[in-house]
Design an enzyme around this catalytic site. Structure first.
Site, PDB file in Angstrom:
ATOM      1  N   HIS A  54       0.832  -1.192   0.000  1.00 51.01           N
ATOM      2  CA  HIS A  54       0.000   0.000   0.000  1.00 51.01           C
ATOM      3  C   HIS A  54       0.874   1.252   0.000  1.00 51.01           C
ATOM      4  O   HIS A  54       2.094   1.191   0.195  1.00 51.01           O
ATOM      5  CB  HIS A  54      -0.927  -0.011   1.205  1.00 51.01           C
ATOM      6  N   GLU A  56       1.251   3.712   2.086  1.00 50.98           N
ATOM      7  CA  GLU A  56       1.981   4.017   3.316  1.00 50.98           C
ATOM      8  C   GLU A  56       3.258   3.195   3.430  1.00 50.98           C
ATOM      9  O   GLU A  56       4.313   3.705   3.818  1.00 50.98           O
ATOM     10  CB  GLU A  56       1.093   3.758   4.537  1.00 50.98           C
ATOM     11  N   THR A 165     -26.201   9.888 -33.085  1.00 50.30           N
ATOM     12  CA  THR A 165     -25.021   9.049 -32.871  1.00 50.30           C
ATOM     13  C   THR A 165     -24.702   8.118 -34.034  1.00 50.30           C
ATOM     14  O   THR A 165     -23.612   7.557 -34.091  1.00 50.30           O
ATOM     15  CB  THR A 165     -25.207   8.186 -31.619  1.00 50.30           C
ATOM     16  N   ALA A 166     -25.650   7.932 -34.936  1.00 50.86           N
ATOM     17  CA  ALA A 166     -25.435   7.030 -36.068  1.00 50.86           C
ATOM     18  C   ALA A 166     -26.510   7.260 -37.111  1.00 50.86           C
ATOM     19  O   ALA A 166     -27.601   7.762 -36.806  1.00 50.86           O
ATOM     20  CB  ALA A 166     -25.465   5.570 -35.610  1.00 50.86           C
ATOM     21  N   ASP A 204     -21.133  -2.299 -35.042  1.00 49.95           N
ATOM     22  CA  ASP A 204     -19.799  -1.696 -35.077  1.00 49.95           C
ATOM     23  C   ASP A 204     -18.657  -2.697 -34.949  1.00 49.95           C
ATOM     24  O   ASP A 204     -17.515  -2.363 -35.267  1.00 49.95           O
ATOM     25  CB  ASP A 204     -19.659  -0.664 -33.952  1.00 49.95           C
ATOM     26  N   GLU A 294     -20.542   2.100 -23.206  1.00 45.75           N
ATOM     27  CA  GLU A 294     -20.461   2.571 -24.590  1.00 45.75           C
ATOM     28  C   GLU A 294     -21.431   1.718 -25.391  1.00 45.75           C
ATOM     29  O   GLU A 294     -21.077   0.646 -25.877  1.00 45.75           O
ATOM     30  CB  GLU A 294     -19.038   2.434 -25.142  1.00 45.75           C
TER      31      GLU A 294
END
Length: 362
Positions: A54, A56, A165-166, A204, A294
């Site tokens: 970690h 620390e 978008t398309a 896609d 997405e």
């Protein structure tokens, strides 16, 4: 509680170290530590990867004996329990630290406060709350998983200025420019999982991995595919780390998908669709802190309607595509504006020729 200018400066430095683990610490939080004695920085460190030392401990190793009687600035409460590594609170006590300043306490309700209590029991002065908002923002997914039992879901979309978008024939590459796409890869890299739908996979054939930057890990790729129709030749099935969430419990289809290395989960809801809430909760149980969605307008709309989206990451290109093209979100028609989804804009900037907008639900 008041903090000095030195305190602010050192915690800001610790935060910069924590940010170095942005793409690598999952499922652990991003943590940085700065050790100071007599006004001099004697050790610095950050947590790089789950299972490794970690922040620390790394800082203590760098400091050696010089830290005794000094102050530790840590972005998150030092752990006070045994996990993959021993408690950091014990290491700070053994090193002779006299004061510990933390940005925020551990959001895990099972262990919150235990590290600070251990330090105080050893006679070490503690203070918390310095740059807490900034550290909470850096670990927004970890905090979400610990407090809500589900990851932070960031929905990314790229669209024209008229919100398309398309094209209706499925063509969408590319609406935005290369700078925006490269920026989107940075957000993808920090996520533990990338979520998409079968429509996007078919239209896609994306890889949905991180390609623009060197990274020590790739996010898990999750496909919402009710009928288990993901083509076996899909690029998303290449390279492993794929989870298919479906509804139809077809043994043959499951076997074919599993033969590619993908995992198949059957998660139906009462409406005969993939139970998205249960899917996110399952991802949380697997240690997923941030989900980067997405997808197409159908899955985007479903996530929004079910109240599962925490943040929108939108890229808007300076072009117009037209009314008949596909929009960003499949949402029901409103008859009154009272039903609109209200958002708070968190960031707005230009990326290349495009505009990037980040907005959250209040």
């Amino acid at each position: 509680m008041s903090f000095s200018a030195v305190d602010h400066g050192m915690m800001a430095r610790a935060l910069q170290f924590a940010e170095r683990g942005l793409w690598s610490t999952s499922p652990n939080p991003r943590v940085g530590c700065v050790l100071v004695r007599d006004g001099e920085v004697v050790g610095e460190g950050w947590h790089a990867k789950a299972g490794e030392a970690h922040a620390e401990v790394n800082a203590l190793v760098a400091a050696g004996d010089r830290v005794r009687g000094g102050t530790a600035y840590v972005t998150l409460e030092p752990c006070g329990h045994h996990g993959r590594t021993p408690p950091c609170a014990e290491a700070l006590i053994a090193a002779g630290i006299s004061r510990v300043v933390v940005a925020m306490s551990d959001p895990n309700p099972l262990v919150a406060g235990k590290g600070l209590a251990m330090l105080e029991a050893a006679g070490i002065k503690t203070a918390s709350g310095l740059l807490e908002n900034e550290v909470r923002e850096l670990n927004i997914g970890f905090v979400s998983r610990m407090t809500r039992g589900r990851p932070w879901l960031r929905l990314k979309a790229a669209a024209s200025l008229d919100g398309k978008t398309a094209l209706n024939n499925g063509i969408s590459q590319w609406i935005t420019g290369p700078e925006a796409r490269r920026d989107g890869q940075r957000w993808r890299a920090r996520a533990c999982a990338v979520l998409t739908g079968i429509g996007t996979v078919r239209d896609d054939d994306p890889q949905l991995n991180v390609r623009e930057f060197e990274t020590s890990r790739q996010p898990l790729r999750v496909v919402v595919d009710s009928r288990l129709e993901t083509p076996l030749t899909s690029r998303i099935l290449q390279g492993g780390q794929v989870l298919i969430a479906g509804v139809v419990d077809n043994a043959e289809k499951k076997a074919l998908l599993r033969s590619t290395g993908a995992e198949v989960l059957i998660l139906p809801n009462a409406a005969g669709k993939v139970d998205l809430k249960e899917l996110l909760e399952e991802l949380a149980r697997r240690g997923v802190n941030e989900v980067h969605a997405e997808a197409g307008f159908k899955l985007n709309g479903s996530l929004l309607r079910e109240g599962l989206v925490d943040e929108l990451l939108l890229y808007l290109a300076p072009c117009l595509i037209g009314h008949d093209a596909s929009g960003m979100f499949n949402l029901p028609e409103l008859t009154m504006l009272d039903g609109r989804h209200r958002l708070q804009i968190r960031d707005l900037r230009q990326v290349g020729a495009d505009i990037r907008l980040i907005a959250r639900f209040p």
